[in-house]
Write a protein that holds these residues in place. Structure first.
Motif, PDB file in Angstrom:
ATOM      1  N   MET A 188      -2.344   0.500  -4.483  1.00 15.08           N
ATOM      2  CA  MET A 188      -2.149  -0.882  -4.021  1.00 15.08           C
ATOM      3  C   MET A 188      -1.463  -1.672  -5.129  1.00 15.08           C
ATOM      4  O   MET A 188      -1.816  -1.517  -6.303  1.00 15.08           O
ATOM      5  CB  MET A 188      -3.487  -1.531  -3.698  1.00 15.08           C
ATOM      6  N   SER A 189      -0.505  -2.528  -4.762  1.00 17.45           N
ATOM      7  CA  SER A 189       0.181  -3.365  -5.748  1.00 17.45           C
ATOM      8  C   SER A 189       0.593  -4.676  -5.096  1.00 17.45           C
ATOM      9  O   SER A 189       0.514  -4.829  -3.885  1.00 17.45           O
ATOM     10  CB  SER A 189       1.410  -2.633  -6.310  1.00 17.45           C
ATOM     11  N   TRP A 225       0.843  -1.188   0.000  1.00 20.74           N
ATOM     12  CA  TRP A 225       0.000   0.000   0.000  1.00 20.74           C
ATOM     13  C   TRP A 225       0.880   1.240   0.000  1.00 20.74           C
ATOM     14  O   TRP A 225       1.922   1.261   0.634  1.00 20.74           O
ATOM     15  CB  TRP A 225      -0.869   0.045   1.250  1.00 20.74           C
ATOM     16  N   LYS A 226       0.446   2.258  -0.704  1.00 22.59           N
ATOM     17  CA  LYS A 226       1.148   3.543  -0.689  1.00 22.59           C
ATOM     18  C   LYS A 226       0.103   4.644  -0.583  1.00 22.59           C
ATOM     19  O   LYS A 226      -0.860   4.674  -1.337  1.00 22.59           O
ATOM     20  CB  LYS A 226       1.980   3.727  -1.955  1.00 22.59           C
ATOM     21  N   VAL A 227       0.301   5.522   0.385  1.00 19.33           N
ATOM     22  CA  VAL A 227      -0.604   6.653   0.599  1.00 19.33           C
ATOM     23  C   VAL A 227       0.171   7.920   0.264  1.00 19.33           C
ATOM     24  O   VAL A 227       1.281   8.119   0.769  1.00 19.33           O
ATOM     25  CB  VAL A 227      -1.103   6.694   2.067  1.00 19.33           C
ATOM     26  N   GLU A 287       2.605  -6.767 -11.045  1.00 20.78           N
ATOM     27  CA  GLU A 287       3.238  -5.496 -11.429  1.00 20.78           C
ATOM     28  C   GLU A 287       2.258  -4.332 -11.449  1.00 20.78           C
ATOM     29  O   GLU A 287       2.668  -3.170 -11.390  1.00 20.78           O
ATOM     30  CB  GLU A 287       3.884  -5.634 -12.806  1.00 20.78           C
ATOM     31  N   ALA A 288       0.974  -4.620 -11.561  1.00 16.38           N
ATOM     32  CA  ALA A 288      -0.036  -3.571 -11.695  1.00 16.38           C
ATOM     33  C   ALA A 288      -0.188  -2.787 -10.396  1.00 16.38           C
ATOM     34  O   ALA A 288      -0.059  -3.328  -9.305  1.00 16.38           O
ATOM     35  CB  ALA A 288      -1.378  -4.194 -12.084  1.00 16.38           C
ATOM     36  N   LYS A 289      -0.461  -1.491 -10.553  1.00 15.54           N
ATOM     37  CA  LYS A 289      -0.688  -0.603  -9.415  1.00 15.54           C
ATOM     38  C   LYS A 289      -2.089  -0.023  -9.534  1.00 15.54           C
ATOM     39  O   LYS A 289      -2.381   0.751 -10.442  1.00 15.54           O
ATOM     40  CB  LYS A 289       0.349   0.522  -9.401  1.00 15.54           C
ATOM     41  N   VAL A 304      -5.716   1.979 -12.838  1.00 13.36           N
ATOM     42  CA  VAL A 304      -4.603   1.045 -12.717  1.00 13.36           C
ATOM     43  C   VAL A 304      -3.502   1.511 -13.665  1.00 13.36           C
ATOM     44  O   VAL A 304      -3.778   2.037 -14.743  1.00 13.36           O
ATOM     45  CB  VAL A 304      -5.053  -0.403 -13.024  1.00 13.36           C
ATOM     46  N   THR A 305      -2.244   1.354 -13.242  1.00 16.39           N
ATOM     47  CA  THR A 305      -1.090   1.656 -14.080  1.00 16.39           C
ATOM     48  C   THR A 305      -0.152   0.454 -14.088  1.00 16.39           C
ATOM     49  O   THR A 305      -0.299  -0.462 -13.279  1.00 16.39           O
ATOM     50  CB  THR A 305      -0.319   2.895 -13.571  1.00 16.39           C
ATOM     51  N   ASP A 306       0.799   0.465 -14.988  1.00 16.25           N
ATOM     52  CA  ASP A 306       1.864  -0.544 -15.069  1.00 16.25           C
ATOM     53  C   ASP A 306       1.373  -1.966 -15.337  1.00 16.25           C
ATOM     54  O   ASP A 306       1.969  -2.934 -14.877  1.00 16.25           O
ATOM     55  CB  ASP A 306       2.732  -0.524 -13.806  1.00 16.25           C
TER      56      ASP A 306
END
Length: 165
Positions: free
Chosen positions: A85-86, A62-64, A93-95, A126-128
């Motif tokens: 979240m990834s 998790w990244k805030v 690999e998806a974020k 979603v990215t990546d």
């Protein structure tokens, strides 16, 4: 910079502003959309600071993120505020993200202009996502921001998809 598990980074710009008898205070340009060159004559001063915290729970990373900004004499605004979240088993690999996220590409730095700026609004996406040697990003956005909403009679939604790398 990492301090006590928090990541800090940011951007600040300020340049001298000369007041001439004709009232000109910076912002000198040659005319046209992309002609305000960044040579210290911008006439604006400001700062953006991003605070981020990454942690892991249940095998998911998790990244805030929160990025306040203050430019000129304006109020402090929210440039970004999102959760990412990834590390999911079905797409490692998806974020995946939700909130207000700045997604800018194709920067022409000398004139401080982003030709493609599809973020800046509240949304989710979603990215990546790996696709044939490239990365796919998809987002669904509203026209609203944390600091202000569009009037009800002009609500907007948009979807964006991009391939990078």
């Amino acid at each position: 910079m990492d301090v006590a598990g928090f990541e800090f980074n940011g951007y600040s710009r300020g340049g001298p502003v000369f007041n001439h008898s004709d009232g000109v205070k910076g912002n000198l340009a040659l005319g046209g959309e992309l002609q305000k060159f960044r040579l210290g004559n911008e006439g604006d001063n400001g700062i953006e600071v991003n605070f981020a915290r990454t942690f892991e729970a249940g095998g998911v990373k998790w990244k805030v993120n929160y990025m306040p900004a203050k430019w000129g004499s304006g109020d402090i605004s929210t440039e970004q505020a999102f959760v990412e979240m990834s590390g999911f088993s079905f797409a490692p690999e998806a974020k995946f993200w939700a909130g207000q996220r700045r997604l800018r590409i194709q920067d022409v730095h000398i004139v401080d202009y982003f030709l493609l700026n599809y973020g800046d609004n509240i949304g989710a996406g979603v990215t990546d996502v790996p696709v044939g040697g490239m990365k796919l990003g998809v987002g669904l956005f509203t026209g609203d921001k944390f600091d202000g909403n569009l009037p009800n009679n002009v609500k907007a939604h948009r979807i964006n998809a991009d391939l990078s790398e």
